[in-house]
Scaffold this motif. Structure first.
Motif, PDB file in Angstrom:
ATOM      1  N   GLY A 139       0.853   4.801   0.309  1.00 34.02           N
ATOM      2  CA  GLY A 139      -0.031   5.887   0.735  1.00 34.02           C
ATOM      3  C   GLY A 139       0.699   7.213   0.779  1.00 34.02           C
ATOM      4  O   GLY A 139       1.902   7.301   0.511  1.00 34.02           O
ATOM      5  N   TYR A 183      -4.844  -0.254   8.482  1.00 31.48           N
ATOM      6  CA  TYR A 183      -4.288  -1.253   7.565  1.00 31.48           C
ATOM      7  C   TYR A 183      -5.334  -1.864   6.638  1.00 31.48           C
ATOM      8  O   TYR A 183      -5.075  -2.885   6.000  1.00 31.48           O
ATOM      9  CB  TYR A 183      -3.584  -2.362   8.360  1.00 31.48           C
ATOM     10  CG  TYR A 183      -2.361  -1.881   9.092  1.00 31.48           C
ATOM     11  CD1 TYR A 183      -1.235  -1.457   8.400  1.00 31.48           C
ATOM     12  CD2 TYR A 183      -2.327  -1.821  10.486  1.00 31.48           C
ATOM     13  CE1 TYR A 183      -0.111  -0.994   9.065  1.00 31.48           C
ATOM     14  CE2 TYR A 183      -1.208  -1.360  11.159  1.00 31.48           C
ATOM     15  CZ  TYR A 183      -0.099  -0.946  10.439  1.00 31.48           C
ATOM     16  OH  TYR A 183       1.016  -0.486  11.092  1.00 31.48           O
ATOM     17  N   GLU A 207      -7.479   1.214  -4.886  1.00 35.79           N
ATOM     18  CA  GLU A 207      -7.453   1.110  -3.422  1.00 35.79           C
ATOM     19  C   GLU A 207      -8.844   1.039  -2.776  1.00 35.79           C
ATOM     20  O   GLU A 207      -9.036   0.273  -1.847  1.00 35.79           O
ATOM     21  CB  GLU A 207      -6.605   2.238  -2.830  1.00 35.79           C
ATOM     22  CG  GLU A 207      -5.134   1.998  -3.128  1.00 35.79           C
ATOM     23  CD  GLU A 207      -4.176   2.847  -2.321  1.00 35.79           C
ATOM     24  OE1 GLU A 207      -4.630   3.730  -1.577  1.00 35.79           O
ATOM     25  OE2 GLU A 207      -2.964   2.622  -2.454  1.00 35.79           O
ATOM     26  N   ARG A 262       6.330  -1.146   7.784  1.00 35.15           N
ATOM     27  CA  ARG A 262       5.792   0.156   7.377  1.00 35.15           C
ATOM     28  C   ARG A 262       6.873   1.214   7.470  1.00 35.15           C
ATOM     29  O   ARG A 262       7.771   1.131   8.312  1.00 35.15           O
ATOM     30  CB  ARG A 262       4.549   0.530   8.186  1.00 35.15           C
ATOM     31  CG  ARG A 262       4.754   0.913   9.612  1.00 35.15           C
ATOM     32  CD  ARG A 262       3.444   1.286  10.273  1.00 35.15           C
ATOM     33  NE  ARG A 262       3.143   2.712  10.138  1.00 35.15           N
ATOM     34  CZ  ARG A 262       2.199   3.328  10.824  1.00 35.15           C
ATOM     35  NH1 ARG A 262       1.439   2.655  11.657  1.00 35.15           N
ATOM     36  NH2 ARG A 262       1.991   4.609  10.679  1.00 35.15           N
ATOM     37  N   LEU A 298      -5.299  -5.477  -0.240  1.00 35.83           N
ATOM     38  CA  LEU A 298      -4.355  -5.770  -1.331  1.00 35.83           C
ATOM     39  C   LEU A 298      -3.764  -7.167  -1.162  1.00 35.83           C
ATOM     40  O   LEU A 298      -3.575  -7.897  -2.131  1.00 35.83           O
ATOM     41  CB  LEU A 298      -3.230  -4.724  -1.361  1.00 35.83           C
ATOM     42  CG  LEU A 298      -3.652  -3.311  -1.778  1.00 35.83           C
ATOM     43  CD1 LEU A 298      -2.530  -2.320  -1.516  1.00 35.83           C
ATOM     44  CD2 LEU A 298      -4.067  -3.248  -3.239  1.00 35.83           C
ATOM     45  N   ASP A 356       0.858  -1.190   0.000  1.00 38.40           N
ATOM     46  CA  ASP A 356       0.000   0.000   0.000  1.00 38.40           C
ATOM     47  C   ASP A 356       0.893   1.238   0.000  1.00 38.40           C
ATOM     48  O   ASP A 356       1.570   1.523   0.977  1.00 38.40           O
ATOM     49  CB  ASP A 356      -0.898  -0.047   1.255  1.00 38.40           C
ATOM     50  CG  ASP A 356      -1.703   1.233   1.442  1.00 38.40           C
ATOM     51  OD1 ASP A 356      -1.846   1.990   0.464  1.00 38.40           O
ATOM     52  OD2 ASP A 356      -2.189   1.472   2.568  1.00 38.40           O
ATOM     53  N   SER A 381      -9.844  -1.855  -0.048  1.00 36.51           N
ATOM     54  CA  SER A 381     -10.381  -1.582   1.296  1.00 36.51           C
ATOM     55  C   SER A 381     -11.749  -2.233   1.464  1.00 36.51           C
ATOM     56  O   SER A 381     -12.060  -2.790   2.517  1.00 36.51           O
ATOM     57  CB  SER A 381     -10.530  -0.075   1.535  1.00 36.51           C
ATOM     58  OG  SER A 381      -9.362   0.593   1.178  1.00 36.51           O
ATOM     59  N   GLY A 427      -1.711  -1.003  -4.736  1.00 34.42           N
ATOM     60  CA  GLY A 427      -2.956  -0.230  -4.822  1.00 34.42           C
ATOM     61  C   GLY A 427      -2.708   1.073  -5.542  1.00 34.42           C
ATOM     62  O   GLY A 427      -1.632   1.662  -5.438  1.00 34.42           O
ATOM     63  N   THR A 457      -6.540  -1.002   3.678  1.00 39.28           N
ATOM     64  CA  THR A 457      -6.141  -1.114   2.266  1.00 39.28           C
ATOM     65  C   THR A 457      -5.069  -2.182   2.093  1.00 39.28           C
ATOM     66  O   THR A 457      -5.143  -2.997   1.164  1.00 39.28           O
ATOM     67  CB  THR A 457      -5.620   0.245   1.741  1.00 39.28           C
ATOM     68  OG1 THR A 457      -6.618   1.230   1.994  1.00 39.28           O
ATOM     69  CG2 THR A 457      -5.354   0.210   0.258  1.00 39.28           C
ATOM     70  N   ALA A 458      -4.071  -2.192   2.995  1.00 43.51           N
ATOM     71  CA  ALA A 458      -2.981  -3.172   2.878  1.00 43.51           C
ATOM     72  C   ALA A 458      -3.519  -4.600   2.978  1.00 43.51           C
ATOM     73  O   ALA A 458      -3.127  -5.480   2.199  1.00 43.51           O
ATOM     74  CB  ALA A 458      -1.936  -2.917   3.965  1.00 43.51           C
TER      75      ALA A 458
END
Length: 442
Positions: free
Chosen positions: A13, A373, A187, A37, A379, A11, A191, A79, A375-376
């Motif tokens: 971002g 987290y 994305e 991260r 994915l 992800d 999500s 994403g 979105t991550a």
């Protein structure tokens, strides 16, 4: 562990880059093996604006995830978001030469590929073509046309469009960080996979993912994606407003927002004050929490109202398009105190905070189940779903399928296998095109 047994979601971002490694356990849940991260330094409002910094941040996150899991990261699912993303509705049809034969995946593929040829504005390219409902010889509301007879196959599509340069920049960063680009997905869709239940998607729901640089919206109804939008505001503009309004540095503004921030100004009493240390021996600053929440409230209202305009554009007031399940908030920005109540107040719709824990294995780290987290995790789920699980299919089952891998769905019907293949091919074609472009650009 063998290379093929796990998948990776990345992800990218505006505030953070997250690399997450995982695999599917025997219960069909996602088991997270490692997470890394790093602070995202080269991305502004979801768009890469500094390639070198972004590559560095990706490498940091990947190294941390590798150290955490003891695994090597090769291919990643990435994403894509940013203010350049827009969506449109489109209808198309094909006439089949042999109407006495049943409709198969080739026909659906042909119809979807036809949509990819739509003429876009200069510099734009189609990222996703998502079929909504099909029509066969005028008979409407067909969700799955495969196996049916008919001469004319029609469909309504939700087409997601983005700027070619922005998407290629992301691809270039991945490649330069020493990784392979497995797939690209939108994305808000990632999500949505992580935090929404199938019942919510059927009933009608709007997912609002409040990130650092952008706020993503995805609307589902009858289990189908109906509308997507990316609004170029997120948690960072709230921090920026606090910084300006209180004359403090960004780090302090971010801490204030997280620790004491509230989206509802009536919550704080006038005498609640927080003291902030001054820079280099200067006098400390005193800020009333009431003022702080007024600053936050003004900006949050603006973001929520913009999202609400998009929900109205979809037409949620019509009986057929009603969003019965209301709104689900996720992303780092959704952790702001009293945001749920404010969204309910502005929109008049039921609201809940979405956590990506439903699809995670029971022993997963609590931190990963945070909206931060979502979105991550989405994915990673996309990476796991689109991975042919050849290792898990018994050899005799593979032979029965005519030597083809049946995607781990032992004993599944050929139609289901075809469906999986069809979905994979639509999502992968674009990534393959991008990979070819990046290889040729060397």
């Amino acid at each position: 562990m063998e290379q093929g047994n796990y998948s990776v979601g990345l992800d990218i971002g505006t505030t953070k880059i997250v690399a997450i490694i995982g695999k599917e356990n025997e219960y069909g849940k996602i088991e997270v093996l490692g997470i890394g991260r790093s602070k995202s330094l080269g991305v502004h409002r979801g768009v890469v604006n500094n390639i070198t910094q972004t590559i560095k941040s990706i490498q940091q996150a990947v190294e941390q995830a590798e150290a955490n899991s003891g695994l090597k990261i090769g291919s990643v699912v990435v994403g894509i978001a940013g203010q350049h993303i827009r969506s449109l509705q489109h209808s198309d049809y094909i006439t089949r030469a042999k109407s006495e034969e049943v409709i198969n995946e080739d026909d659906v593929d042909k119809l979807c590929n036809q949509v990819y040829k739509l003429v876009m504005l200069p510099g734009e390219e189609i990222i996703h073509v998502l079929p909504q409902e099909f029509k066969i010889d005028g008979q409407g509301e067909i969700k799955q046309p495969m196996g049916m007879y008919g001469g004319r196959l029609e469909a309504n599509f939700h087409v997601v469009v983005g700027q070619v340069s922005s998407i290629r920049n992301v691809g270039r960063c991945i490649k330069s960080a020493g990784l392979d680009l497995g797939n690209i997905t939108l994305e808000p869709l990632a999500s949505a996979n992580a935090v929404l239940s199938q019942e919510e998607k059927e009933a009608g729901v709007a997912l609002i993912d409040i990130g650092g640089g952008t706020t993503d919206l995805a609307i589902f109804k009858d289990g189908i994606i109906r509308h997507t939008a990316v609004i170029p505001f997120g948690g960072n503009v709230i921090t920026e407003d606090i910084k300006e309004g209180c004359s403090i540095i960004e780090k302090q503004a971010e801490l204030l927002k997280i620790k004491f921030g509230s989206a509802w100004p009536g919550e704080n009493k006038d005498n609640e004050i927080v003291s902030i240390p001054g820079l280099r021996g200067r006098e400390p600053k005193e800020i009333t929490l009431k003022n702080l929440s007024k600053i936050i409230h003004a900006r949050v209202v603006e973001i929520v109202e913009q999202v609400y305009v998009e929900i109205k554009n979809y037409g949620h007031e019509e009986q057929k398009k009603k969003l019965i399940a209301g709104i689900v908030l996720t992303g780092g920005g959704s952790q702001l105190k009293h945001l749920k109540q404010l969204v309910e107040y502005i929109t008049g719709m039921d609201t809940r905070i979405g956590y990506p824990n439903e699809h995670l294995a029971g022993d997963s780290d609590e931190e990963i189940a945070s909206p931060l987290y979502a979105t991550a995790v989405g994915l990673l789920m996309n990476a796991v779903q689109n991975k042919p699980k050849i290792k898990e299919v018994p050899q005799d089952a593979v032979e029965k399928e005519g030597g083809q891998d049946s995607y781990g769905m032992e004993g599944s019907s050929q139609a289901q296998t075809a469906l999986k293949k069809e979905r994979k091919s639509i999502f992968d074609k674009w990534s393959e095109k991008l990979k070819d472009f990046l290889d040729n650009a060397e």
